[in-house]
Design a protein around this motif. Structure first.
Motif, PDB file in Angstrom:
ATOM      1  N   ARG A  67     -46.512  10.404   5.295  1.00 23.59           N
ATOM      2  CA  ARG A  67     -46.475   9.210   4.443  1.00 23.59           C
ATOM      3  C   ARG A  67     -45.300   8.306   4.793  1.00 23.59           C
ATOM      4  NH1 ARG A  67     -49.160   8.346  -0.053  1.00 23.59           N
ATOM      5  NH2 ARG A  67     -47.344   7.417  -1.075  1.00 23.59           N
ATOM      6  N   SER A  68     -44.157   8.892   5.057  1.00 23.72           N
ATOM      7  CA  SER A  68     -42.997   8.075   5.412  1.00 23.72           C
ATOM      8  C   SER A  68     -43.060   7.589   6.853  1.00 23.72           C
ATOM      9  CB  SER A  68     -41.702   8.860   5.178  1.00 23.72           C
ATOM     10  OG  SER A  68     -41.695  10.069   5.898  1.00 23.72           O
ATOM     11  N   ALA A  69     -43.937   8.167   7.650  1.00 21.93           N
ATOM     12  CA  ALA A  69     -44.091   7.721   9.033  1.00 21.93           C
ATOM     13  C   ALA A  69     -45.067   6.559   9.154  1.00 21.93           C
ATOM     14  CB  ALA A  69     -44.564   8.885   9.907  1.00 21.93           C
ATOM     15  N   HIS A  70     -46.225   6.669   8.493  1.00 23.76           N
ATOM     16  CA  HIS A  70     -47.344   5.771   8.791  1.00 23.76           C
ATOM     17  C   HIS A  70     -47.651   4.733   7.729  1.00 23.76           C
ATOM     18  CE1 HIS A  70     -48.031   8.702  11.904  1.00 23.76           C
ATOM     19  NE2 HIS A  70     -48.420   9.635  11.063  1.00 23.76           N
ATOM     20  N   ASN A  71     -47.257   4.951   6.491  1.00 24.38           N
ATOM     21  CA  ASN A  71     -47.646   4.068   5.393  1.00 24.38           C
ATOM     22  C   ASN A  71     -46.556   3.029   5.145  1.00 24.38           C
ATOM     23  OD1 ASN A  71     -48.390   2.858   2.998  1.00 24.38           O
ATOM     24  ND2 ASN A  71     -49.003   4.767   1.994  1.00 24.38           N
ATOM     25  N   PRO A  72     -46.809   1.743   5.454  1.00 18.65           N
ATOM     26  CA  PRO A  72     -45.753   0.736   5.272  1.00 18.65           C
ATOM     27  C   PRO A  72     -45.192   0.690   3.860  1.00 18.65           C
ATOM     28  CG  PRO A  72     -47.550  -0.172   6.580  1.00 18.65           C
ATOM     29  CD  PRO A  72     -48.026   1.156   6.064  1.00 18.65           C
ATOM     30  N   ALA A  73     -46.009   1.012   2.858  1.00 18.91           N
ATOM     31  CA  ALA A  73     -45.542   0.941   1.473  1.00 18.91           C
ATOM     32  C   ALA A  73     -44.526   2.026   1.144  1.00 18.91           C
ATOM     33  CB  ALA A  73     -46.727   1.032   0.513  1.00 18.91           C
ATOM     34  N   SER A  74     -44.553   3.140   1.876  1.00 16.73           N
ATOM     35  CA  SER A  74     -43.623   4.245   1.592  1.00 16.73           C
ATOM     36  C   SER A  74     -42.835   4.654   2.845  1.00 16.73           C
ATOM     37  CB  SER A  74     -44.401   5.458   1.063  1.00 16.73           C
ATOM     38  OG  SER A  74     -45.429   5.840   1.952  1.00 16.73           O
ATOM     39  N   ALA A  75     -42.796   3.775   3.839  1.00 20.85           N
ATOM     40  CA  ALA A  75     -42.224   4.136   5.140  1.00 20.85           C
ATOM     41  C   ALA A  75     -40.713   4.342   5.073  1.00 20.85           C
ATOM     42  CB  ALA A  75     -42.541   3.054   6.165  1.00 20.85           C
ATOM     43  N   GLU A  76     -40.267   5.314   5.849  1.00 24.68           N
ATOM     44  CA  GLU A  76     -38.849   5.538   6.102  1.00 24.68           C
ATOM     45  C   GLU A  76     -38.747   6.344   7.392  1.00 24.68           C
ATOM     46  OE1 GLU A  76     -34.894   7.732   4.306  1.00 24.68           O
ATOM     47  OE2 GLU A  76     -36.547   7.281   2.950  1.00 24.68           O
TER      48      GLU A  76
ATOM     49  N   TRP B 289     -29.149  15.725  19.062  1.00 25.90           N
ATOM     50  CA  TRP B 289     -29.799  14.451  18.798  1.00 25.90           C
ATOM     51  C   TRP B 289     -28.852  13.533  18.030  1.00 25.90           C
ATOM     52  CZ3 TRP B 289     -34.297  13.157  20.992  1.00 25.90           C
ATOM     53  CH2 TRP B 289     -35.135  14.166  21.468  1.00 25.90           C
ATOM     54  N   GLU B 290     -28.882  12.261  18.395  1.00 28.56           N
ATOM     55  CA  GLU B 290     -28.068  11.231  17.746  1.00 28.56           C
ATOM     56  C   GLU B 290     -29.004  10.213  17.111  1.00 28.56           C
ATOM     57  OE1 GLU B 290     -25.207   7.511  19.236  1.00 28.56           O
ATOM     58  OE2 GLU B 290     -26.205   8.841  20.675  1.00 28.56           O
ATOM     59  N   ARG B 291     -28.803   9.917  15.837  1.00 29.63           N
ATOM     60  CA  ARG B 291     -29.638   8.925  15.165  1.00 29.63           C
ATOM     61  C   ARG B 291     -29.102   7.535  15.463  1.00 29.63           C
ATOM     62  NH1 ARG B 291     -30.650   9.784   8.849  1.00 29.63           N
ATOM     63  NH2 ARG B 291     -29.515   7.840   8.508  1.00 29.63           N
ATOM     64  N   LEU B 292     -29.978   6.632  15.884  1.00 31.47           N
ATOM     65  CA  LEU B 292     -29.581   5.279  16.274  1.00 31.47           C
ATOM     66  C   LEU B 292     -29.762   4.350  15.077  1.00 31.47           C
ATOM     67  CD1 LEU B 292     -31.216   5.137  19.836  1.00 31.47           C
ATOM     68  CD2 LEU B 292     -28.895   5.847  19.197  1.00 31.47           C
ATOM     69  N   ASP B 293     -28.774   4.341  14.213  1.00 33.64           N
ATOM     70  CA  ASP B 293     -28.851   3.543  12.992  1.00 33.64           C
ATOM     71  C   ASP B 293     -28.308   2.128  13.153  1.00 33.64           C
ATOM     72  OD1 ASP B 293     -29.995   5.589  11.542  1.00 33.64           O
ATOM     73  OD2 ASP B 293     -28.090   6.345  10.790  1.00 33.64           O
ATOM     74  N   ASP B 294     -27.444   1.906  14.113  1.00 36.93           N
ATOM     75  CA  ASP B 294     -26.765   0.613  14.248  1.00 36.93           C
ATOM     76  C   ASP B 294     -26.943   0.044  15.645  1.00 36.93           C
ATOM     77  OD1 ASP B 294     -25.575   0.696  11.587  1.00 36.93           O
ATOM     78  OD2 ASP B 294     -24.311   2.301  12.399  1.00 36.93           O
ATOM     79  N   ALA B 295     -28.170   0.141  16.154  1.00 36.23           N
ATOM     80  CA  ALA B 295     -28.437  -0.297  17.523  1.00 36.23           C
ATOM     81  C   ALA B 295     -29.200  -1.611  17.589  1.00 36.23           C
ATOM     82  CB  ALA B 295     -29.214   0.789  18.270  1.00 36.23           C
ATOM     83  N   GLY B 296     -29.380  -2.277  16.448  1.00 32.32           N
ATOM     84  CA  GLY B 296     -30.049  -3.567  16.466  1.00 32.32           C
ATOM     85  C   GLY B 296     -31.543  -3.520  16.226  1.00 32.32           C
ATOM     86  N   ILE B 297     -32.106  -2.341  16.046  1.00 30.02           N
ATOM     87  CA  ILE B 297     -33.519  -2.198  15.731  1.00 30.02           C
ATOM     88  C   ILE B 297     -33.631  -1.664  14.305  1.00 30.02           C
ATOM     89  CG2 ILE B 297     -33.561   0.098  16.826  1.00 30.02           C
ATOM     90  CD1 ILE B 297     -36.518  -0.390  17.453  1.00 30.02           C
ATOM     91  N   PRO B 298     -34.460  -2.268  13.458  1.00 30.84           N
ATOM     92  CA  PRO B 298     -34.573  -1.791  12.080  1.00 30.84           C
ATOM     93  C   PRO B 298     -35.093  -0.354  12.018  1.00 30.84           C
ATOM     94  CG  PRO B 298     -35.537  -3.982  12.294  1.00 30.84           C
ATOM     95  CD  PRO B 298     -35.270  -3.483  13.682  1.00 30.84           C
ATOM     96  N   THR B 299     -34.494   0.452  11.162  1.00 33.34           N
ATOM     97  CA  THR B 299     -34.956   1.804  10.860  1.00 33.34           C
ATOM     98  C   THR B 299     -34.784   2.021   9.366  1.00 33.34           C
ATOM     99  OG1 THR B 299     -32.763   2.776  11.283  1.00 33.34           O
ATOM    100  CG2 THR B 299     -34.298   2.696  13.147  1.00 33.34           C
ATOM    101  N   GLY B 300     -35.222   3.180   8.898  1.00 33.39           N
ATOM    102  CA  GLY B 300     -35.029   3.512   7.499  1.00 33.39           C
ATOM    103  C   GLY B 300     -36.125   2.969   6.607  1.00 33.39           C
ATOM    104  N   SER B 301     -35.782   2.615   5.389  1.00 34.32           N
ATOM    105  CA  SER B 301     -36.752   2.230   4.377  1.00 34.32           C
ATOM    106  C   SER B 301     -37.583   1.022   4.820  1.00 34.32           C
ATOM    107  CB  SER B 301     -36.036   1.908   3.067  1.00 34.32           C
ATOM    108  OG  SER B 301     -36.952   1.532   2.080  1.00 34.32           O
ATOM    109  N   GLY B 302     -38.896   1.126   4.669  1.00 34.02           N
ATOM    110  CA  GLY B 302     -39.805   0.033   4.979  1.00 34.02           C
ATOM    111  C   GLY B 302     -40.247  -0.055   6.417  1.00 34.02           C
ATOM    112  N   VAL B 303     -39.732   0.816   7.281  1.00 36.45           N
ATOM    113  CA  VAL B 303     -40.039   0.750   8.711  1.00 36.45           C
ATOM    114  C   VAL B 303     -40.904   1.944   9.090  1.00 36.45           C
ATOM    115  CG1 VAL B 303     -39.110   0.616  11.050  1.00 36.45           C
ATOM    116  CG2 VAL B 303     -37.847  -0.409   9.135  1.00 36.45           C
ATOM    117  N   VAL B 304     -42.091   1.670   9.624  1.00 35.63           N
ATOM    118  CA  VAL B 304     -42.950   2.759  10.083  1.00 35.63           C
ATOM    119  C   VAL B 304     -42.432   3.293  11.416  1.00 35.63           C
ATOM    120  CG1 VAL B 304     -44.956   1.797   8.906  1.00 35.63           C
ATOM    121  CG2 VAL B 304     -44.569   1.256  11.329  1.00 35.63           C
ATOM    122  N   ARG B 305     -42.881   4.507  11.763  1.00 39.12           N
ATOM    123  CA  ARG B 305     -42.408   5.142  13.001  1.00 39.12           C
ATOM    124  C   ARG B 305     -42.700   4.257  14.208  1.00 39.12           C
ATOM    125  NH1 ARG B 305     -46.696   4.127  14.582  1.00 39.12           N
ATOM    126  NH2 ARG B 305     -48.668   5.261  14.465  1.00 39.12           N
TER     127      ARG B 305
END
Length: 336
Positions: free
Chosen positions: A237-246, A263-279
């Motif tokens: 659900r958090s991967a594919h559904n835009p309404a609940s994406a994270e 593994w390093e999470r790329l949180d500040d690389a200029g590409i949106p991630t997190g809430s509202g963003v599908v995989r």
């Protein structure tokens, strides 16, 4: 899911994009080969497989007399651009040796012992071939990821099939290989990440630092396959559904198997991630450090291995933010 195919940087039309809408049917997969850059294949759910020979200006359905209407994966052989593979629902794999004009089904896939356990959770009465990965070192070797239940292989061009091995993932979503690394493959699966160094005989699962293990897309650097980018989320659900994406983007460098870095999470690389963003769907560029990523928030490129991403200047209607991208192919990329 996505319903359009966008072509970016079409030199023939001098237009930044060309678009094809597949009549409301979901786009499932996309593939193109380097040796025929104007040709691409698009698989859809319930309207079959389509081919373009003019870089997306026009599309024609192919294989209608042989392939089921729901095409869930497509791949072009790295050995011969006329050889194309299509995976379908229910799980089957077809081969064309004439660029999609005629098709033959590989026998025996559904006869594997594990087939009785294959099941796609949203439609548990069925399953499909989610990914087909040709081996760049061996034209007779194919990996096929069945969603969900098994990663299987043929080493003789579809004459016989090898069932899943104990260390393989059960829910493979995507794979990648590298022409300079025979025997190696990398997997993004719903049950985690995996990689092999022996052509799929055994798999390791380096997970240190990977906090989100519902993995969707994986790529390795053209010049340094020990650099890996991976998109993932906590669940479907958090991967594919835009309404609940994270969803998030991860990078791993510096080795293979459990000997590599965390593994390093790329949180500040200029590409949106997190809430509202599908995989993200990821693709390898042609240059060292070059990768592409597409989400519901746009199309992005990095030239430095993921340190920084730039959004490409592609028209992005508001409706796209409510869709989930299904495929991404890089063809004939110029050095930049």
């Amino acid at each position: 899911m996505a319903e359009d195919v966008l072509v970016v940087g079409d030199a023939e039309t001098e237009s930044p994009t060309a678009r094809r809408t597949f009549e409301g049917h979901e786009v499932e997969c996309l593939a193109a080969g380097d040796d025929a850059p104007a040709r691409a294949f698009c698989g859809t759910f319930e309207s079959g497989l389509h081919r373009t020979d003019d870089a997306g200006e026009t599309w024609d359905r192919v294989g209608a007399d042989a392939i089921p209407e729901s095409v869930t994966s497509v791949a072009v052989s790295p050995h011969d651009p006329a050889v194309v593979y299509a995976g379908t629902e229910p799980s089957a794999v077809f081969e064309s040796t004439d660029a999609g004009e005629t098709w033959t089904e590989f026998d025996g896939l559904a006869d594997l012992p594990s087939a009785s356990e294959w099941s796609f959770p949203p439609r548990p009465d069925t399953h499909h071939a989610r990914w087909v990965e040709p081996d760049p070192a061996d034209p007779d070797h194919l990996y096929v990821g069945v969603e969900a239940g098994a990663l299987v292989q043929t080493r003789d061009g579809g004459e016989t099939w090898e069932d899943r091995v104990p260390s393989a993932r059960r829910d493979t979503h995507s794979m990648t290989t590298h022409g300079d690394e025979p025997g190696r493959a990398w997997v993004a699966a719903g049950d985690g990440y995996a990689e092999t160094r022996d052509g799929g005989e055994t798999w390791t699962h380096p997970q240190a630092g990977l906090d989100h293990r519902y993995c969707w897309s994986v790529v390795v650097d053209e010049a340094d396959p020990s650099r890996i980018l991976l998109s993932s989320a906590s669940g479907p659900r958090s991967a594919h559904n835009p309404a609940s994406a994270e969803s998030y983007l991860y990078r791993r460098e510096g080795g293979t198997g459990d000997d590599g870095g965390a593994w390093e999470r790329l949180d500040d690389a200029g590409i949106p991630t997190g809430s509202g963003v599908v995989r993200a769907v990821l693709a390898r560029g042609r240059d060292a450090g070059a990768f592409y990523a597409v989400t519901n928030r746009g199309l992005y490129r990095t030239a430095d291995g993921g340190d920084s991403f730039d959004r490409l200047d592609v028209p992005w209607p508001d409706a796209y933010e409510g869709q989930t991208p299904s495929g991404l192919a890089v063809v004939g990329e110029a050095n930049r």
